[in-house]
Motif scaffolding. Structure first.
Motif, PDB file in Angstrom:
ATOM      1  N   MET A  51       0.832  -1.177   0.000  1.00 28.75           N
ATOM      2  CA  MET A  51       0.000   0.000   0.000  1.00 28.75           C
ATOM      3  C   MET A  51       0.882   1.247   0.000  1.00 28.75           C
ATOM      4  SD  MET A  51      -3.096  -1.012  -0.057  1.00 28.75           S
ATOM      5  CE  MET A  51      -4.389  -0.063   0.659  1.00 28.75           C
ATOM      6  N   ILE A  52       0.370   2.282  -0.651  1.00 28.14           N
ATOM      7  CA  ILE A  52       1.034   3.577  -0.620  1.00 28.14           C
ATOM      8  C   ILE A  52       0.009   4.628  -0.206  1.00 28.14           C
ATOM      9  CG2 ILE A  52       2.822   3.024  -2.318  1.00 28.14           C
ATOM     10  CD1 ILE A  52       1.113   4.465  -4.410  1.00 28.14           C
ATOM     11  N   ILE A  53       0.504   5.706   0.333  1.00 30.93           N
ATOM     12  CA  ILE A  53      -0.365   6.804   0.737  1.00 30.93           C
ATOM     13  C   ILE A  53       0.023   8.022  -0.088  1.00 30.93           C
ATOM     14  CG2 ILE A  53      -1.105   8.304   2.616  1.00 30.93           C
ATOM     15  CD1 ILE A  53      -0.366   5.997   4.528  1.00 30.93           C
ATOM     16  N   LEU A  54      -0.972   8.597  -0.760  1.00 33.48           N
ATOM     17  CA  LEU A  54      -0.764   9.779  -1.574  1.00 33.48           C
ATOM     18  C   LEU A  54      -1.399  10.971  -0.869  1.00 33.48           C
ATOM     19  CD1 LEU A  54      -1.861   8.159  -4.965  1.00 33.48           C
ATOM     20  CD2 LEU A  54       0.464   8.361  -4.072  1.00 33.48           C
ATOM     21  N   ARG A  55      -0.704  12.103  -0.837  1.00 36.61           N
ATOM     22  CA  ARG A  55      -1.244  13.307  -0.208  1.00 36.61           C
ATOM     23  C   ARG A  55      -1.385  14.391  -1.279  1.00 36.61           C
ATOM     24  NH1 ARG A  55       1.925  15.003   4.416  1.00 36.61           N
ATOM     25  NH2 ARG A  55       0.553  13.682   5.631  1.00 36.61           N
ATOM     26  N   SER A  56      -2.598  14.919  -1.386  1.00 33.83           N
ATOM     27  CA  SER A  56      -2.881  15.959  -2.375  1.00 33.83           C
ATOM     28  C   SER A  56      -2.397  17.327  -1.891  1.00 33.83           C
ATOM     29  CB  SER A  56      -4.379  16.013  -2.660  1.00 33.83           C
ATOM     30  OG  SER A  56      -5.080  16.433  -1.507  1.00 33.83           O
ATOM     31  N   PHE A  57      -2.439  18.281  -2.782  1.00 34.68           N
ATOM     32  CA  PHE A  57      -2.065  19.666  -2.510  1.00 34.68           C
ATOM     33  C   PHE A  57      -2.835  20.233  -1.320  1.00 34.68           C
ATOM     34  CE2 PHE A  57      -3.469  24.071  -3.305  1.00 34.68           C
ATOM     35  CZ  PHE A  57      -2.255  24.729  -3.171  1.00 34.68           C
TER      36      PHE A  57
ATOM     37  N   PRO B 184       3.878  12.990  -1.288  1.00 36.40           N
ATOM     38  CA  PRO B 184       3.217  14.278  -1.490  1.00 36.40           C
ATOM     39  C   PRO B 184       3.077  14.581  -2.984  1.00 36.40           C
ATOM     40  CG  PRO B 184       5.508  14.630  -0.913  1.00 36.40           C
ATOM     41  CD  PRO B 184       5.262  13.137  -0.867  1.00 36.40           C
ATOM     42  N   LEU B 185       1.918  15.058  -3.357  1.00 39.46           N
ATOM     43  CA  LEU B 185       1.667  15.475  -4.736  1.00 39.46           C
ATOM     44  C   LEU B 185       1.240  16.943  -4.684  1.00 39.46           C
ATOM     45  CD1 LEU B 185      -0.210  12.244  -5.790  1.00 39.46           C
ATOM     46  CD2 LEU B 185       2.113  12.890  -6.422  1.00 39.46           C
ATOM     47  N   PRO B 186       2.211  17.847  -4.597  1.00 40.76           N
ATOM     48  CA  PRO B 186       1.921  19.251  -4.313  1.00 40.76           C
ATOM     49  C   PRO B 186       1.177  20.000  -5.409  1.00 40.76           C
ATOM     50  CG  PRO B 186       4.247  18.957  -4.805  1.00 40.76           C
ATOM     51  CD  PRO B 186       3.634  17.587  -4.730  1.00 40.76           C
ATOM     52  N   ASN B 187       1.103  19.450  -6.597  1.00 37.41           N
ATOM     53  CA  ASN B 187       0.427  20.132  -7.694  1.00 37.41           C
ATOM     54  C   ASN B 187      -0.924  19.519  -8.025  1.00 37.41           C
ATOM     55  OD1 ASN B 187       2.656  21.838  -8.012  1.00 37.41           O
ATOM     56  ND2 ASN B 187       3.664  20.372  -9.343  1.00 37.41           N
ATOM     57  N   VAL B 188      -1.430  18.624  -7.183  1.00 37.30           N
ATOM     58  CA  VAL B 188      -2.665  17.900  -7.483  1.00 37.30           C
ATOM     59  C   VAL B 188      -3.667  18.099  -6.350  1.00 37.30           C
ATOM     60  CG1 VAL B 188      -3.641  15.648  -8.068  1.00 37.30           C
ATOM     61  CG2 VAL B 188      -1.281  16.162  -8.696  1.00 37.30           C
ATOM     62  N   THR B 189      -4.860  18.573  -6.696  1.00 39.85           N
ATOM     63  CA  THR B 189      -5.913  18.734  -5.683  1.00 39.85           C
ATOM     64  C   THR B 189      -6.523  17.372  -5.371  1.00 39.85           C
ATOM     65  OG1 THR B 189      -7.663  19.068  -7.311  1.00 39.85           O
ATOM     66  CG2 THR B 189      -6.484  21.044  -6.540  1.00 39.85           C
ATOM     67  N   SER B 190      -7.207  17.289  -4.241  1.00 39.42           N
ATOM     68  CA  SER B 190      -7.835  16.016  -3.860  1.00 39.42           C
ATOM     69  C   SER B 190      -8.891  15.597  -4.882  1.00 39.42           C
ATOM     70  CB  SER B 190      -8.437  16.121  -2.461  1.00 39.42           C
ATOM     71  OG  SER B 190      -9.376  17.166  -2.400  1.00 39.42           O
ATOM     72  N   LYS B 191      -9.614  16.554  -5.442  1.00 34.62           N
ATOM     73  CA  LYS B 191     -10.625  16.238  -6.456  1.00 34.62           C
ATOM     74  C   LYS B 191      -9.972  15.578  -7.675  1.00 34.62           C
ATOM     75  CE  LYS B 191     -14.001  18.393  -9.501  1.00 34.62           C
ATOM     76  NZ  LYS B 191     -14.566  19.654  -9.985  1.00 34.62           N
ATOM     77  N   ASN B 192      -8.894  16.160  -8.145  1.00 33.25           N
ATOM     78  CA  ASN B 192      -8.212  15.593  -9.310  1.00 33.25           C
ATOM     79  C   ASN B 192      -7.513  14.282  -8.977  1.00 33.25           C
ATOM     80  OD1 ASN B 192      -9.063  17.675 -10.944  1.00 33.25           O
ATOM     81  ND2 ASN B 192      -7.161  18.827 -10.782  1.00 33.25           N
ATOM     82  N   LEU B 193      -6.948  14.183  -7.784  1.00 31.15           N
ATOM     83  CA  LEU B 193      -6.279  12.949  -7.394  1.00 31.15           C
ATOM     84  C   LEU B 193      -7.276  11.800  -7.298  1.00 31.15           C
ATOM     85  CD1 LEU B 193      -3.732  11.456  -6.658  1.00 31.15           C
ATOM     86  CD2 LEU B 193      -3.958  12.313  -4.310  1.00 31.15           C
ATOM     87  N   ALA B 194      -8.450  12.068  -6.761  1.00 27.30           N
ATOM     88  CA  ALA B 194      -9.485  11.035  -6.691  1.00 27.30           C
ATOM     89  C   ALA B 194      -9.861  10.563  -8.091  1.00 27.30           C
ATOM     90  CB  ALA B 194     -10.712  11.564  -5.966  1.00 27.30           C
ATOM     91  N   LYS B 195      -9.942  11.493  -9.022  1.00 25.09           N
ATOM     92  CA  LYS B 195     -10.277  11.150 -10.410  1.00 25.09           C
ATOM     93  C   LYS B 195      -9.168  10.302 -11.050  1.00 25.09           C
ATOM     94  CE  LYS B 195     -11.994  13.470 -14.538  1.00 25.09           C
ATOM     95  NZ  LYS B 195     -13.423  13.635 -14.587  1.00 25.09           N
ATOM     96  N   VAL B 196      -7.931  10.673 -10.798  1.00 23.54           N
ATOM     97  CA  VAL B 196      -6.794   9.919 -11.337  1.00 23.54           C
ATOM     98  C   VAL B 196      -6.760   8.511 -10.742  1.00 23.54           C
ATOM     99  CG1 VAL B 196      -4.262   9.780 -11.363  1.00 23.54           C
ATOM    100  CG2 VAL B 196      -5.407  11.939 -11.911  1.00 23.54           C
ATOM    101  N   ILE B 197      -6.975   8.398  -9.441  1.00 24.29           N
ATOM    102  CA  ILE B 197      -6.962   7.083  -8.787  1.00 24.29           C
ATOM    103  C   ILE B 197      -8.067   6.202  -9.357  1.00 24.29           C
ATOM    104  CG2 ILE B 197      -7.377   5.881  -6.604  1.00 24.29           C
ATOM    105  CD1 ILE B 197      -5.928   8.271  -5.238  1.00 24.29           C
ATOM    106  N   LYS B 198      -9.246   6.762  -9.534  1.00 29.23           N
ATOM    107  CA  LYS B 198     -10.357   6.001 -10.112  1.00 29.23           C
ATOM    108  C   LYS B 198      -9.994   5.503 -11.504  1.00 29.23           C
ATOM    109  CE  LYS B 198     -15.114   6.308 -11.637  1.00 29.23           C
ATOM    110  NZ  LYS B 198     -16.250   7.191 -11.900  1.00 29.23           N
ATOM    111  N   CYS B 199      -9.412   6.378 -12.298  1.00 30.39           N
ATOM    112  CA  CYS B 199      -9.011   5.994 -13.655  1.00 30.39           C
ATOM    113  C   CYS B 199      -7.940   4.902 -13.617  1.00 30.39           C
ATOM    114  CB  CYS B 199      -8.500   7.223 -14.403  1.00 30.39           C
ATOM    115  SG  CYS B 199      -8.116   6.916 -16.121  1.00 30.39           S
ATOM    116  N   CYS B 200      -6.962   5.033 -12.733  1.00 31.61           N
ATOM    117  CA  CYS B 200      -5.900   4.029 -12.626  1.00 31.61           C
ATOM    118  C   CYS B 200      -6.455   2.672 -12.215  1.00 31.61           C
ATOM    119  CB  CYS B 200      -4.837   4.487 -11.619  1.00 31.61           C
ATOM    120  SG  CYS B 200      -3.814   5.844 -12.201  1.00 31.61           S
TER     121      CYS B 200
END
Length: 93
Positions: A1-7, A39-55
């Motif tokens: 497991m990995i943990i991603l943190r949005s902007f 940390p993903l400093p250039n990605v909002t939680s909304k966009n990160l959720a969308k990317v994760i869903k797509c992945c």
């Protein structure tokens, strides 16, 4: 497991295999950052959720061999990019 943190500070726990579907996240994992918060400093939680869903969908659909699954992936790709230009630019980072 990995943990991603949005902007905006929201964290998402995902399987490493899901993260590897995203090239930017894959590069961070390849740099031996597994098992810590990425940390993903250039990605909002909304966009990160969308990317994760797509992945997740890409990972699941890549294993499927039937024609319907392939069509579902095409539909997902079309829907994924149906956003305003600014959001699309952020999703590609």
């Amino acid at each position: 497991m990995i943990i991603l943190r949005s902007f905006d500070g929201e964290t998402f726990e995902v399987d490493e295999a899901v993260g590897l579907e995203s090239q930017p996240i894959k590069h961070v994992i390849d740099d031996d950052y597994a098992n810590i918060i990425i940390p993903l400093p250039n990605v909002t939680s909304k966009n990160l959720a969308k990317v994760i869903k797509c992945c997740k969908c890409r990972m699941e659909d890549s294993k499927a061999e039937d024609k319907n699954a392939k069509e579902d992936l095409k539909t997902l790709n079309v829907e994924f990019v149906k956003v305003d230009q600014s959001t699309l630019s952020n999703l590609m980072c």
